[in-house]
Structures are given as C-alpha cells and as structure tokens.
Design a protein around this motif. Structure first.
Motif, PDB file in Angstrom:
ATOM      1  N   ASP A 412       0.892  -1.166   0.000  1.00  0.00           N
ATOM      2  CA  ASP A 412       0.000   0.000   0.000  1.00  0.00           C
ATOM      3  C   ASP A 412       0.922   1.206   0.000  1.00  0.00           C
ATOM      4  O   ASP A 412       1.508   1.554   1.017  1.00  0.00           O
ATOM      5  CB  ASP A 412      -0.884  -0.063   1.251  1.00  0.00           C
ATOM      6  CG  ASP A 412      -1.716   1.204   1.446  1.00  0.00           C
ATOM      7  OD1 ASP A 412      -1.678   2.103   0.573  1.00  0.00           O
ATOM      8  OD2 ASP A 412      -2.398   1.297   2.487  1.00  0.00           O
ATOM      9  N   THR A 413       1.084   1.833  -1.161  1.00  0.00           N
ATOM     10  CA  THR A 413       2.126   2.842  -1.334  1.00  0.00           C
ATOM     11  C   THR A 413       1.594   4.253  -1.152  1.00  0.00           C
ATOM     12  O   THR A 413       0.772   4.710  -1.931  1.00  0.00           O
ATOM     13  CB  THR A 413       2.748   2.735  -2.739  1.00  0.00           C
ATOM     14  OG1 THR A 413       1.727   2.972  -3.716  1.00  0.00           O
ATOM     15  CG2 THR A 413       3.355   1.357  -2.966  1.00  0.00           C
ATOM     16  N   THR A 417       2.200  13.538  -6.072  1.00  0.00           N
ATOM     17  CA  THR A 417       2.791  14.195  -7.234  1.00  0.00           C
ATOM     18  C   THR A 417       4.108  14.872  -6.822  1.00  0.00           C
ATOM     19  O   THR A 417       5.118  14.777  -7.521  1.00  0.00           O
ATOM     20  CB  THR A 417       1.821  15.269  -7.779  1.00  0.00           C
ATOM     21  OG1 THR A 417       0.562  14.642  -8.045  1.00  0.00           O
ATOM     22  CG2 THR A 417       2.358  15.907  -9.052  1.00  0.00           C
ATOM     23  N   ASP A 499      -1.406  15.729   4.557  1.00  0.00           N
ATOM     24  CA  ASP A 499      -2.236  14.611   5.024  1.00  0.00           C
ATOM     25  C   ASP A 499      -2.220  14.507   6.546  1.00  0.00           C
ATOM     26  O   ASP A 499      -1.231  14.861   7.185  1.00  0.00           O
ATOM     27  CB  ASP A 499      -1.709  13.274   4.457  1.00  0.00           C
ATOM     28  CG  ASP A 499      -2.062  13.098   2.986  1.00  0.00           C
ATOM     29  OD1 ASP A 499      -2.984  13.767   2.507  1.00  0.00           O
ATOM     30  OD2 ASP A 499      -1.398  12.286   2.321  1.00  0.00           O
ATOM     31  N   ARG A 514      -6.837  13.993   3.811  1.00  0.00           N
ATOM     32  CA  ARG A 514      -6.212  15.297   3.620  1.00  0.00           C
ATOM     33  C   ARG A 514      -6.517  16.226   4.784  1.00  0.00           C
ATOM     34  O   ARG A 514      -7.609  16.194   5.354  1.00  0.00           O
ATOM     35  CB  ARG A 514      -6.725  15.934   2.327  1.00  0.00           C
ATOM     36  CG  ARG A 514      -6.378  15.166   1.057  1.00  0.00           C
ATOM     37  CD  ARG A 514      -4.933  15.262   0.669  1.00  0.00           C
ATOM     38  NE  ARG A 514      -4.483  16.636   0.493  1.00  0.00           N
ATOM     39  CZ  ARG A 514      -3.289  16.956   0.003  1.00  0.00           C
ATOM     40  NH1 ARG A 514      -2.444  16.010  -0.379  1.00  0.00           N
ATOM     41  NH2 ARG A 514      -2.930  18.211  -0.123  1.00  0.00           N
TER      42      ARG A 514
HETATM   43  C1  WT7 Z   1      -2.495  12.331  -2.191  1.00  0.00           C
HETATM   44  C2  WT7 Z   1      -1.558  12.582  -3.335  1.00  0.00           C
HETATM   45  C3  WT7 Z   1       1.053   9.417  -6.144  1.00  0.00           C
HETATM   46  C4  WT7 Z   1      -0.129   8.715  -5.794  1.00  0.00           C
HETATM   47  C5  WT7 Z   1      -1.314   9.091  -6.643  1.00  0.00           C
HETATM   48  C6  WT7 Z   1      -2.006  10.334  -6.157  1.00  0.00           C
HETATM   49  C7  WT7 Z   1      -3.398  10.439  -1.173  1.00  0.00           C
HETATM   50  C8  WT7 Z   1      -1.891   8.666  -2.145  1.00  0.00           C
HETATM   51  C9  WT7 Z   1      -2.127   7.046  -0.717  1.00  0.00           C
HETATM   52  C10 WT7 Z   1      -2.139   5.861   0.087  1.00  0.00           C
HETATM   53  C11 WT7 Z   1      -3.552   6.976   1.580  1.00  0.00           C
HETATM   54  C12 WT7 Z   1      -2.890   8.146  -0.271  1.00  0.00           C
HETATM   55  C13 WT7 Z   1      -2.827  11.354  -0.108  1.00  0.00           C
HETATM   56  C14 WT7 Z   1      -1.800  12.167  -0.869  1.00  0.00           C
HETATM   57  N1  WT7 Z   1      -2.730   9.133  -1.195  1.00  0.00           N
HETATM   58  N2  WT7 Z   1      -1.528   7.402  -1.868  1.00  0.00           N
HETATM   59  N3  WT7 Z   1      -1.455   4.751  -0.258  1.00  0.00           N
HETATM   60  N4  WT7 Z   1      -2.865   5.880   1.230  1.00  0.00           N
HETATM   61  N5  WT7 Z   1      -3.599   8.107   0.868  1.00  0.00           N
HETATM   62  O1  WT7 Z   1      -1.119  11.415  -6.211  1.00  0.00           O
HETATM   63  O2  WT7 Z   1      -2.716  13.208  -6.884  1.00  0.00           O
HETATM   64  O3  WT7 Z   1      -0.484  13.774  -5.895  1.00  0.00           O
HETATM   65  O4  WT7 Z   1      -2.318  12.775  -4.491  1.00  0.00           O
HETATM   66  O5  WT7 Z   1      -3.188  11.107  -2.404  1.00  0.00           O
HETATM   67  O6  WT7 Z   1      -3.832  12.169   0.388  1.00  0.00           O
HETATM   68  O7  WT7 Z   1      -1.502  13.409  -0.285  1.00  0.00           O
HETATM   69  P1  WT7 Z   1      -1.643  12.849  -5.933  1.00  0.00           P
END
Ligand code: WT7
Length: 631
Positions: A412-413, A417, A499, A514
């Motif tokens: 679970d990664t 961005t 987060d 968030r």
């Molecule tokens: C936000 C980033 C690079 C991943 C794709 C989205 C949420 C992302 C998880 C996870 C819980 C997560 C966070 C983060 N998020 N992965 N494994 N568990 N929350 O990229 O559009 O830049 O969004 O996605 O809230 O801040 P993004």
C-alpha cells in the motif's frame, strides 16, 4: 471522514506476514538493514544506487541542501532516455518487450525496447526540426497509447519539458495548463476511446488553444478512419511529422538539476499548480523504488493501471520501469469494459507478475463479485500494489484473497505528485497491516507530528511530514516560489504533505486523509475551490461551497451547496445543468454527485466559507469550534 469510518480504520490490528518464499527471493532481504544503511550515511546510500545508472559526468556532491531547496547529484550530467532506452538496447535487450498494449476491443501491439528506441529517436529529431529546444514546454494531451509514452521520452531526449494533461480534462482546464506553461507545442490525438465511445481530443485542443500565441505547432495522432482534417500550417499528422527523420537523435546532455517535466496538481487554492521535477534525482528515486518497493526482476511482467496523465503513470509506467528495463502491460480504456473480466483476462493472457492499481478500482470489482476474477488464471501474480487513497481493510482483504490468493504481499504505497516516488509502504518482507500504509521506505525519513513539529504519541492523529530531502522530491512550483516554500513552512523544518495520519507503536503509518480542502475522488486530487469557481461561473449560481463526502466506491464524492441568484428556482433540470457545466469547465472527475440548494452558507466573520461546518452537519458529526462563525 465519518466517525464510523474513522473508528473502523483506527481498529485495524491484523498483521499478515508475507510468504516466506517471497521474502527469500526479495531484492531487499531485510528492511531494517537497508534502512540502517541509509541512516548510517544517506549520501553513500544514494550514490550507490546512482552508480548503477549511466552518467556522462558523475556528481561532485550527492546532496546540497538548504531548506526548502535541495540539489541532488550536484553537477552530474545524464539523460534519462539513455538510461531508459539506449542502455538496454546496447545490453542485449533490444528485442525485450517494453510494452504489451491493448485497447478495449482486444487490438494489441507489442513494442520492444528496440522499436520504442527508434520511435522516440525519430520523434525527438522531428521535435528539434520543429524548433523545440531544451527548456521549451510541450503539452501532451493523449490517450494511453505507445505514442503518448514516446512523446514524453522524445521531449526528455532533447531536454524539452513535458507537461502531460490527462485526457479527461476539459477545454478550460487544458487551456489553463497550456497557458501557464507557455507551451510551444501540443501533441494530441484525434480521439481517446473509453467504453467503446470515441472522445474527440483534437476538438478540445482546438478550442483550448484558440488565440494562445505561444502554441506554434499541434501534432495529431490520427487513429480513426476517415482521418480527421488538419487545418493550416500549425497542424501536422504524427506519423507524417516523424516520417523522414533519422532513427538516431543525439541525446541532450542534461544537468542533474535540469527540469525533466512539470505536472499540474490541485491544491487548496483555485488554480492547479505546476509541480516541477528534475532529471537526476527523479531518475535515481524512481529507479530505486522499482527494485525495492516493487521488487522488480528481469523476467517480471509489470502492470500499473494508471494513466501517464498522473504522476503514477510518469513514475511507474514511463520512467521507473523503463529505466529499470521492465516489460509492462498497458491498456487503454475502462477497467470494466466490455465486462468486469477485462483486467483479469489481461493478467492471465500476459502472465502479469506485479499488479499496481487503486483502491477505488478494487472496491468496484469487489461489488461486481468475485466470479469475474475467478474465471481467470491469476497464478502468475506474485506482488500487488495499491495507491492513491487509503485502502480500507475490507478492500485490502478482498484484494489479498481473491486476486492474490493469499500468496502475494500487498504494498500500500503512500506518495504524491510532489514526492515523485513511493515514500511509505511495506517493502519486501515487512509484515503488513491492512489499512496501514507501513513504514518510510529506505531513503525517507517520515513522521507524524503536531503543528510545532513534535512527534505525537502512538496512535494519536497528527500531520504527516518528511524530515530529510529525498532525490525525487519536487524542486519548484512553476512561476510560484511562495507556493513551493509553503510546503516547508507550515511545520518547522519539515516537508508537510497535507495529510493527517497516525503512527502505531511499531512505527506503522496510517493515512487518514487530507488536512486541507482537497477532496480525494477515486484517488484523484480535486480542489474544492476549483469546483466552487466552476459552479459560480454558471449564470444561475450566486455562491457555492463544496465538500468531500465518504463514498463506498470512490472513497470520497463531491457534494455542492448552492445559493441561487434571484430569479432562479431549484429544479432537477438545473441540477443536471450544473453538473454538465462542471464537466465542461473541469472534466468528468470533478462533477459533484450531489447538489443541494441552500439559502445561506456558514461563514467566518471575514467572509470565508466554513466547509468544515458544512461537512460536520452533513455527516452528523460535532462541528467543533464555532466561535469564528458569523451567524
Ligand atoms: C495524495 C496525493 C502518487 C499517488 C497518486 C495520487 C493520497 C496517495 C495514498 C495511500 C492513503 C494516499 C494522499 C496524498 N494518497 N496514496 N497509499 N494511502 N492516501 O497522487 O494526486 O499527488 O495525491 O493522495 O492524500 O496526499 P496525488
């Protein structure tokens, strides 16, 4: 987040160990040892990873750092496409498959490293001939096809900065990104195909670039017959554009800190921001995660279901896997079209070994029923991944049992961005806790802290931060240094990710959601203000407020509260109108699933909408401190 959902998440206690056979063969045998190696000497640790790659010139220093700015592999020179293509072609992998591509109709294409290399080189030469130079911005607005990947790599080959815009964005959203980036060129296609329907991309580009002087050329991949018309000198057919180009283009020698790409993402303000990633650090960071987080081996078949329009596709379809020399599957279109068996059929057909997708997709398949995956042989799988939002324990367990047959670990990664590569997960061999992302990967120092930056007690909520620079970190926000600096200023001496999270006694981090006004819809970031401004631009709307509401499939869904201008009456027709309007302004992802007409919105005395109060009321929760409420 509802109280119930929160409690569910907080009570996760299951621990699942990865199968012994997996751990025995894992690239990293011991998380603790690997992490200690990093802590003992971060610069030596990263230099060792970088040594595995090709550089025209090695670095004088691994890291130079003064908050909030950092430089990685100082004065080193490379070109990421030499690592992603030339290196493999020259090392006997010319005929290794880079991509198996399929569309919804089952049409397939097999692309080897050799043929991708030729396509990228020809396109790079064509870009040069069209006057694109190092540092120029090129917007790519394409479906998930080989040419999209090639367009990104061709830019990187000549040092042009690509800005990929997801093909689901609408005219104004695309226009803003082209304008903000001052792009010289747009590379697009006639259509993208989803659920058997063609969505006309070229038409959207035509409208988006009207009167935008910076755009000198539009390159169009024409897929349909009869072919769409091209108008004037500005527009050219993709294959005509590259037709007579030589099949080798001397790569641009890039400084490690030269920008590689920009990618727009939503924040809590009205306009999306252009996150800039640079060459050397991003290359090393994504490459390292391919080998550790995804345990990539030479004979793996890797499938990341994202689109290169998002960071996940940049890092885990284009740059990470290609630099690591992987064979991948990519599929244009919807996961459940023509039916819910599509993805599982592809896993069987290509013998996918590592599969990386989003919780929203898992929940959708869960609802459709296990009879779909059960029709196919999924025994080739050995590792599963999840990304984009918290994965609820129920979905985690379904993924683990029904797809992974209890023999594949799940990573679970958590990342963003801005972070460029995976930051928190359970790498090879770490026990897994469904619902908790895991521990910082080696190379990352992450923690959960209070406003002052002090670690919070175990299992108490706090802010997720990173306390030390990492190679794939963003370097700037395009034309907005204050915004960039604000990431490092909210909490002293830390990068604040935006987060909220908890950390348990074993150091496992669980992401709760968030902390800002960003809604996570199906793993995509949607800014509340962006949706609100789109709504207010409708002639019937006086004021709008938008919140995220828990949704069983999407994670969060958008709910909008609307005050109408006098003379307008609430109606079902108006609701449909407003939804259509948002679709046209921003794109399908940002369309509210619920719209409620109200007479008043809760505001502070200074006139700011208190979304938190709306949300608490909507979810039947305690709204908290109301002392700033005006009325
Ligand atoms: C936000 C980033 C690079 C991943 C794709 C989205 C949420 C992302 C998880 C996870 C819980 C997560 C966070 C983060 N998020 N992965 N494994 N568990 N929350 O990229 O559009 O830049 O969004 O996605 O809230 O801040 P993004």
């Amino acid at each position: 987040m509802s109280e119930e959902k929160l409690q569910n998440l907080l009570h996760v206690s299951t621990v699942i160990n990865p199968p012994e056979s997996f751990v025995k063969n894992a690239n990293v045998k011991s998380y603790e040892e690997e992490y200690k190696k990093f802590l003992d000497n971060p610069e030596v640790f990263w230099a060792e990873v970088a040594e595995e790659l090709f550089w025209y010139r090695k670095w004088d220093k691994v890291l130079e750092w003064e908050l909030p700015y950092a430089k990685w592999f100082v004065n080193a020179q490379t070109n990421i496409t030499v690592n992603a293509l030339d290196r493999h072609v020259k090392n006997g992998k010319k005929n290794k498959v880079a991509f198996f591509w399929e569309d919804e109709f089952g049409n397939e294409k097999v692309v080897t490293y050799g043929s991708l290399y030729t396509l990228v080189n020809k396109l790079a030469n064509a870009l040069k001939r069209a006057g694109i130079k190092k540092g120029d911005r090129v917007v790519i607005y394409m479906p998930l096809v080989i040419e999209q990947v090639a367009a990104m790599l061709a830019c990187a080959r000549i040092g042009a900065v690509h800005s990929v815009v997801y093909a689901g964005f609408s005219v104004p959203a695309l226009r803003h990104r082209i304008e903000d980036a001052e792009a010289k060129m747009v590379i697009t296609a006639d259509v993208t195909i989803r659920r058997g329907r063609a969505i006309p991309l070229k038409q959207i580009v035509d409208e988006a670039i009207r009167d935008l002087e910076t755009v000198e050329k539009v390159v169009v991949l024409r897929r349909l017959k009869p072919r769409v018309d091209l108008i004037g000198e500005k527009e050219i057919d993709f294959y005509k554009f590259i037709e007579n180009e030589p099949s080798y283009c001397e790569p641009e020698v890039m400084d490690s800190e030269d920008p590689l790409f920009m990618l727009y993402t939503s924040g809590s303000t009205g306009k999306p921001k252009g996150v800039i990633h640079t060459t050397g650090g991003y290359m090393v960071g994504t490459y390292y995660s391919m080998k550790t987080v995804f345990d990539l081996k030479d004979d793996d078949i890797f499938w990341c279901t994202a689109d290169p329009g998002w960071i996940t596709g940049h890092s885990y379809i284009v740059y990470g896997p290609l630099v690591a020399g992987a064979t991948q599957v990519i599929a244009e279109g919807a996961p459940n079209y023509p039916d819910f068996g599509r993805w599982w059929k592809l896993i069987e057909k290509y013998g996918v070994t590592i599969f990386y997708t989003a919780p929203t997709a898992i929940r959708m398949f869960m609802r459709a029923g296990e009879e779909w995956p059960n029709k196919y042989d999924l025994s080739s799988l050995r590792l599963l991944g999840s990304v984009g939002e918290p994965i609820n324990p129920e979905a985690w367990l379904w993924y683990y049992k029904i797809i992974g047959k209890e023999k594949c670990p799940i990573v679970d990664t958590w990342w963003q961005t801005e972070t460029g590569a995976v930051m928190i997960t359970t790498i090879d061999g770490l026990p897994m806790k469904p619902g908790k992302a895991g521990k910082p990967v080696p190379g990352v120092i992450a923690d959960v802290v209070d406003k002052e930056g002090n670690p919070v007690e175990a299992d108490k909520g706090g802010f997720l931060v990173v306390k030390y620079p990492w190679p794939s970190m963003m370097r700037r926000i395009h034309k907005n240094p204050e915004k960039y600096e604000s990431y490092w200023k909210t909490i002293p001496n830390c990068y604040f990710a935006g987060d909220v999270a908890t950390k348990d006694a074993d150091g496992y981090i669980m992401i709760l959601g968030r902390a800002d006004d960003v809604i996570n819809v199906s793993g995509h970031r949607i800014g509340t203000m962006e949706v609100e401004s789109a709504l207010v631009s409708h002639p019937a709307v006086a004021e709008a407020a938008v919140i995220g509401k828990p949704d069983p499939v999407k994670g969060e869904a958008i709910k909008a509260f609307i005050i109408l201008k006098s003379g307008h009456e609430p109606s079902d027709k108006l609701i449909e109108d407003l939804k259509y309007h948002v679709r046209m302004e921003l794109g399908a992802l940002a369309v509210p699933s619920e719209i409620e007409f109200v007479d008043k919105l809760p505001k502070t005395r200074s006139g700011k909408i208190m979304r938190r109060v709306l949300k608490a009321k909507e979810l039947g929760m305690d709204p908290g401190d109301l002392s700033t409420l005006e009325d």
